[in-house]
Design an enzyme around this catalytic site. Sequence first.
Site, PDB file in Angstrom:
ATOM      1  N   VAL A 243      31.360 -21.130  38.709  1.00  0.00           N
ATOM      2  CA  VAL A 243      32.435 -20.188  39.017  1.00  0.00           C
ATOM      3  C   VAL A 243      33.353 -20.041  37.820  1.00  0.00           C
ATOM      4  O   VAL A 243      33.545 -20.962  37.030  1.00  0.00           O
ATOM      5  CB  VAL A 243      33.321 -20.633  40.209  1.00  0.00           C
ATOM      6  CG1 VAL A 243      32.592 -20.479  41.520  1.00  0.00           C
ATOM      7  CG2 VAL A 243      33.838 -22.040  40.037  1.00  0.00           C
TER       8      VAL A 243
ATOM      9  N   HIS B 241      25.975  -3.920  38.731  1.00  0.00           N
ATOM     10  CA  HIS B 241      27.028  -4.876  38.347  1.00  0.00           C
ATOM     11  C   HIS B 241      27.235  -4.847  36.838  1.00  0.00           C
ATOM     12  O   HIS B 241      26.288  -5.038  36.064  1.00  0.00           O
ATOM     13  CB  HIS B 241      26.659  -6.292  38.810  1.00  0.00           C
ATOM     14  CG  HIS B 241      26.884  -6.498  40.285  1.00  0.00           C
ATOM     15  ND1 HIS B 241      26.073  -7.271  41.061  1.00  0.00           N
ATOM     16  CD2 HIS B 241      27.859  -6.009  41.101  1.00  0.00           C
ATOM     17  CE1 HIS B 241      26.531  -7.258  42.313  1.00  0.00           C
ATOM     18  NE2 HIS B 241      27.612  -6.496  42.358  1.00  0.00           N
TER      19      HIS B 241
ATOM     20  N   GLU C 219      25.926  -7.572  34.090  1.00  0.00           N
ATOM     21  CA  GLU C 219      24.532  -8.009  34.088  1.00  0.00           C
ATOM     22  C   GLU C 219      23.718  -7.148  33.122  1.00  0.00           C
ATOM     23  O   GLU C 219      22.810  -6.417  33.514  1.00  0.00           O
ATOM     24  CB  GLU C 219      23.993  -7.968  35.523  1.00  0.00           C
ATOM     25  CG  GLU C 219      24.798  -8.890  36.442  1.00  0.00           C
ATOM     26  CD  GLU C 219      24.550  -8.671  37.935  1.00  0.00           C
ATOM     27  OE1 GLU C 219      23.639  -7.924  38.299  1.00  0.00           O
ATOM     28  OE2 GLU C 219      25.297  -9.275  38.736  1.00  0.00           O
TER      29      GLU C 219
ATOM     30  N   HIS D  90      19.113  -7.126  39.095  1.00  0.00           N
ATOM     31  CA  HIS D  90      20.365  -7.832  38.800  1.00  0.00           C
ATOM     32  C   HIS D  90      20.081  -9.025  37.892  1.00  0.00           C
ATOM     33  O   HIS D  90      18.946  -9.316  37.551  1.00  0.00           O
ATOM     34  CB  HIS D  90      20.978  -8.386  40.092  1.00  0.00           C
ATOM     35  CG  HIS D  90      21.525  -7.352  41.019  1.00  0.00           C
ATOM     36  ND1 HIS D  90      22.865  -7.253  41.301  1.00  0.00           N
ATOM     37  CD2 HIS D  90      20.923  -6.366  41.736  1.00  0.00           C
ATOM     38  CE1 HIS D  90      23.061  -6.264  42.157  1.00  0.00           C
ATOM     39  NE2 HIS D  90      21.900  -5.709  42.440  1.00  0.00           N
TER      40      HIS D  90
ATOM     41  N   GLU E 286      16.737 -10.961  40.693  1.00  0.00           N
ATOM     42  CA  GLU E 286      17.684 -11.612  39.781  1.00  0.00           C
ATOM     43  C   GLU E 286      16.905 -12.051  38.545  1.00  0.00           C
ATOM     44  O   GLU E 286      16.050 -12.929  38.608  1.00  0.00           O
ATOM     45  CB  GLU E 286      18.336 -12.834  40.444  1.00  0.00           C
ATOM     46  CG  GLU E 286      19.172 -12.506  41.675  1.00  0.00           C
ATOM     47  CD  GLU E 286      20.549 -11.927  41.347  1.00  0.00           C
ATOM     48  OE1 GLU E 286      20.877 -11.760  40.154  1.00  0.00           O
ATOM     49  OE2 GLU E 286      21.293 -11.635  42.310  1.00  0.00           O
TER      50      GLU E 286
HETATM   51 ZN   LIG Z   1      24.430  -8.429  40.497  1.00  0.00          ZN
END
Ligand SMILES: [Zn+2]
Length: 434
Positions: free
Chosen positions: A69, A194, A197, A319, A397
Site C-alpha cells: 500500500v 487505470h 498501469e 491491467h 493483470e
Molecule cells: Zn488496474
Amino acid sequence: MAVSWVILVILVLNVVLVTSSPTPVNNYQVLAGHQVWRTEGEREAAAVMGRLEREGLVDVLGHGTVSAVRVFPESKDVVSASLRREGIKYQVVIPDLRSHFAEERRRVKKELLSSRQMETCLESDCPKPLTQRYMTFPEMEWYLHDLKARYSRVELKSIGKTFENRDIWMVHIKPTAARGTIKRDAIWIEGGIHAREWISEAVTLQLLDRLAADNTSLTRNIDIYSVPIVNPDGYEYSRTTNRMWRKNRSIDPSVRQDCPGVDLNRNWDEGYGVGASTNPCSDTYQGRNPFSELETRALKKEMERVSSTNNFRLVMAVHSYGQKLYYPWGYTREKAPYTAEMKSAGEAFAQAASVRGRGRRGTQYEVTSSSDLYLASGATDDWSKGALNVKYVYTLELPDEGFHGFALPPSHIKSASRDVWRGLKKLIPLAREK
Ligand SMILES: [Zn+2]
C-alpha cells in the site's frame, strides 16, 4: 564544414533524445513523503487495507501473500495505529516515493542512452509501438494512425472525448475473409483504464500490431475491437505529475474540486458500490453514479453496439500488476454463468503465457476468481458478463508480482507482450467454440 555537420547531427540527436524521453514536468513532487508499506497476512490485511482505502487514507497497490500500500504522509500515524490494533505486521519498503522515482528515471535514462539502436517515434513516422520506453499519449495516437494507414483491415474511430478533451480511440480490426451476412464472432480488448498501469497500453498496442498483421485462421473471420488507451487524461497526468495516479481527471463541481478523478473501473453499473469508495479523495472513488464518466459511457455505447451486431465471445481488460487472470464475478462470491468454461479456457491461456523459470526469467500466470481475495464492483468485466452476457470475460493483470509493481521497467514490454500473445492465440479459438 564536416565538423559542423557532425556537431549539428549530434545536436539534432540530442534534441530527439531529450524531447522523446519521458520527462516529467515536475519531478513527481506530489509524491514527496509518500511511502510504500508491505503487510503480511493475506485476507486480514486485504480487509483492513480495503477499509482504509475507502476512507482515503491509503492507496492499495496490490494484494497477494503480501499486500503493498501507498501511505500518504498525513495518514501514517492513523494507518500504523489501525494495523497495530488489528495485529498486522508491516514493513516500510520505500521510504520516499518521489526520490524512488527520481532514481528509477535516472536508471532508465542511462539505459536508454547506452542502447545502441534507439527507437524513435515521430509524428510522421511511428511504425511500431515502442519497446524501449513507454510512449506518450500523442505518440500512441500517431502509432494508431500509422496502423490504420498500413493495414486496410484496420479502422480507427474516436468514440468520444475525455474531460480534458483527448480522444478515446477505438481500433477495429476487420476479418480478412468474412462469409455472408451471418453474425460474426467479436472480441474486445480494453487497455489503460487505470492511469498508472503503463504496461497495459504498451502490451495492448503490441497485441494490436500482431493481430492486424495476422493472416491465419485466428483472425480471418472475426471482428476485433479494442480501446487501448481508455484513460488518456490519467495516463498523461501519471507521466507528468503523479506516477501513482489511478483515476481519470474529471472534476465534478457538485462534489468537490480539490479531489478530481473517478476510478473508471468502479464506475460500471454491475453490483455498483460494493467494495468501492464514495469518498472523492479515495483512489477507488466510484463516481457520483454509474456511468457518470465520459470514458465509461463511450465504452458502454460501443460495447452495446458490438453486442447487437456480433456474437460477442470474449472481453479482456488488461491491467497490471500481479500476473493473474481473473474471471467474474468481482462484486459477489456467487458463481458467474459459465465459470467452468472461463476457468478452463483461462488455464489454457495461462499455460501458454507462463514461462518456466525462477525470478526474473520466469512468469507464471495464475487463474482465479476476481472476488477471491476481496470484493470490488463497477468493473468492465462484471458489466460485460452481467449486462451483455459475454461468455468469456477476463481481467488480466500483467507482470510483475510486485517487485517493480506499476513502475515496471520498459525492458519488460517485449517479454510481457510475447507471453500474452502466446496466451491469446490459445484463448481466442477456445472462446469461439460454441
Ligand atoms: Zn488496474
